[in-house]
Scaffold this motif. Structure first.
Motif, PDB file in Angstrom:
ATOM      1  N   ILE A 130       0.800  -1.230   0.000  1.00  0.00           N
ATOM      2  CA  ILE A 130       0.000   0.000   0.000  1.00  0.00           C
ATOM      3  C   ILE A 130       0.829   1.274   0.000  1.00  0.00           C
ATOM      4  O   ILE A 130       0.276   2.363  -0.151  1.00  0.00           O
ATOM      5  N   LEU A 131       2.153   1.156   0.170  1.00  0.00           N
ATOM      6  CA  LEU A 131       3.003   2.340   0.215  1.00  0.00           C
ATOM      7  C   LEU A 131       4.049   2.299  -0.896  1.00  0.00           C
ATOM      8  O   LEU A 131       4.522   1.216  -1.268  1.00  0.00           O
ATOM      9  N   PRO A 132       4.445   3.447  -1.415  1.00  0.00           N
ATOM     10  CA  PRO A 132       5.481   3.469  -2.446  1.00  0.00           C
ATOM     11  C   PRO A 132       6.836   3.034  -1.896  1.00  0.00           C
ATOM     12  O   PRO A 132       7.117   3.185  -0.703  1.00  0.00           O
ATOM     13  N   GLU A 133       7.652   2.518  -2.774  1.00  0.00           N
ATOM     14  CA  GLU A 133       8.958   1.969  -2.391  1.00  0.00           C
ATOM     15  C   GLU A 133       9.838   2.989  -1.690  1.00  0.00           C
ATOM     16  O   GLU A 133      10.621   2.646  -0.802  1.00  0.00           O
ATOM     17  N   LYS A 134       9.713   4.260  -2.065  1.00  0.00           N
ATOM     18  CA  LYS A 134      10.572   5.307  -1.505  1.00  0.00           C
ATOM     19  C   LYS A 134       9.930   6.024  -0.315  1.00  0.00           C
ATOM     20  O   LYS A 134      10.441   7.050   0.137  1.00  0.00           O
ATOM     21  N   SER A 135       8.839   5.485   0.203  1.00  0.00           N
ATOM     22  CA  SER A 135       8.226   6.117   1.378  1.00  0.00           C
ATOM     23  C   SER A 135       9.139   5.929   2.584  1.00  0.00           C
ATOM     24  O   SER A 135       9.923   4.982   2.655  1.00  0.00           O
ATOM     25  N   ASN A 136       9.035   6.840   3.547  1.00  0.00           N
ATOM     26  CA  ASN A 136       9.873   6.753   4.746  1.00  0.00           C
ATOM     27  C   ASN A 136       9.663   5.442   5.489  1.00  0.00           C
ATOM     28  O   ASN A 136      10.614   4.850   6.019  1.00  0.00           O
ATOM     29  N   ILE A 137       8.410   4.993   5.547  1.00  0.00           N
ATOM     30  CA  ILE A 137       8.116   3.757   6.285  1.00  0.00           C
ATOM     31  C   ILE A 137       8.775   2.555   5.629  1.00  0.00           C
ATOM     32  O   ILE A 137       9.387   1.727   6.306  1.00  0.00           O
ATOM     33  N   ILE A 138       8.692   2.454   4.313  1.00  0.00           N
ATOM     34  CA  ILE A 138       9.286   1.309   3.623  1.00  0.00           C
ATOM     35  C   ILE A 138      10.811   1.376   3.686  1.00  0.00           C
ATOM     36  O   ILE A 138      11.475   0.346   3.867  1.00  0.00           O
ATOM     37  N   MET A 139      11.386   2.563   3.593  1.00  0.00           N
ATOM     38  CA  MET A 139      12.847   2.675   3.706  1.00  0.00           C
ATOM     39  C   MET A 139      13.304   2.316   5.119  1.00  0.00           C
ATOM     40  O   MET A 139      14.372   1.722   5.295  1.00  0.00           O
ATOM     41  N   PHE A 140      12.493   2.659   6.127  1.00  0.00           N
ATOM     42  CA  PHE A 140      12.801   2.222   7.491  1.00  0.00           C
ATOM     43  C   PHE A 140      12.731   0.706   7.577  1.00  0.00           C
ATOM     44  O   PHE A 140      13.628   0.053   8.113  1.00  0.00           O
TER      45      PHE A 140
END
Length: 275
Positions: free
Chosen positions: A201-211
């Protein structure tokens, strides 16, 4: 450190400071009672909680005790050579949770009172963007060459609310955490932010996914609903009442209404941080 200095140090909400001053000036909690309850807190927290929960305004009373006991831990910080900045950042948690209490219950105080024994025992510190707590592992798992058993000492990473969780701030915080606690113990994080389904549900470069990408996910908790509480501030039975004010809320609501769940994940910090 006195309680009023402490409240200024952690930038406690002005309305809460006013209520705490009224509570203190009323003489309702005398010095003898405070010392007695402080000793009870140290010996039997569960019994202390039961006692305070009998108070009509127990959330405010919890805030008073936690702030006053928090102020008194400053001496222990000084003895260990831990900076005032770390002290302030760590105990700012009380201000966050007081604000949450007001938003959820319409009153100033602390409802998540059992969270703060870590702060009083000096087992958790906020170092940069994140908090690092030394504790015994609650999990058994193997990740590559690393084996973690229940009871093993670990560093648990927590993500307090507040500023954005940028990749830069995460990496800087991890460096600070390792400088403080060392690299011998595994660094674990159990959070809704590590739920694998967020990648749907989130883009690859979102802060949550990068975390999330800083960790190897080793377990998934399908029943935990912390994500809903964090995204909307309250867990609801009826998904239709969830607001759609942000892209995350809209995507998460659509995901839930499709019959899927938003759980939590357990992750171990990737090996490259230990090189």
């Amino acid at each position: 450190m006195k309680i009023n200095e402490f409240l200024a140090e952690i930038n406690m909400l002005p309305e809460a400071v006013h209520l705490l001053n009224e509570l203190q000036e009323s003489g309702r909690i005398g010095e003898e009672e405070y010392q007695e309850n402080k000793l009870l807190y140290e010996k039997d927290r569960a019994l202390f909680y039961e006692k305070i929960l009998l108070e009509k305004d127990y959330r405010l009373v919890f805030l008073y005790y936690l702030c006053r006991m928090g102020a008194e831990t400053y001496d222990a910080y000084e003895k260990r050579g831990i900076s005032r900045e770390i002290f302030r950042d760590t105990f700012y948690d009380l201000t966050f949770w007081c604000e949450n209490c007001f938003l959820e219950y319409g009153e100033y105080g602390i409802d998540e009172y059992d969270w703060f024994f870590r702060h009083m025992k000096l087992t958790i510190f906020r170092l940069g963007r994140m908090q690092f707590e030394i504790m015994d592992s609650r999990w058994n798992f193997t990740a590559g060459e690393r084996m973690v058993k229940k009871g093993d000492p670990i560093i648990s990473i927590h993500i307090p609310q507040g500023e954005k969780l940028t990749l830069e701030s995460v990496k800087e915080s991890i460096v600070q955490g390792m400088a403080f606690w060392g690299k011998e113990m595994p660094y674990l994080c159990h959070s809704w932010l590590l739920y694998p389904g967020l990648k749907d549900i989130l883009p690859e470069k979102s802060n949550i996914i990068m975390f999330q990408n800083q960790f190897q996910i080793v377990e998934t908790d399908w029943d935990e609903r912390e994500a809903e509480w964090r995204i909307w501030g309250k867990v609801q039975r009826n998904l239709n009442v969830y607001s759609e004010n942000t892209s995350l809320q809209r995507a998460a609501k659509k995901y839930l209404k499709s019959g899927k769940v938003l759980g939590s994940g357990l992750g171990i910090l990737k090996p490259e941080y230990f090189l």
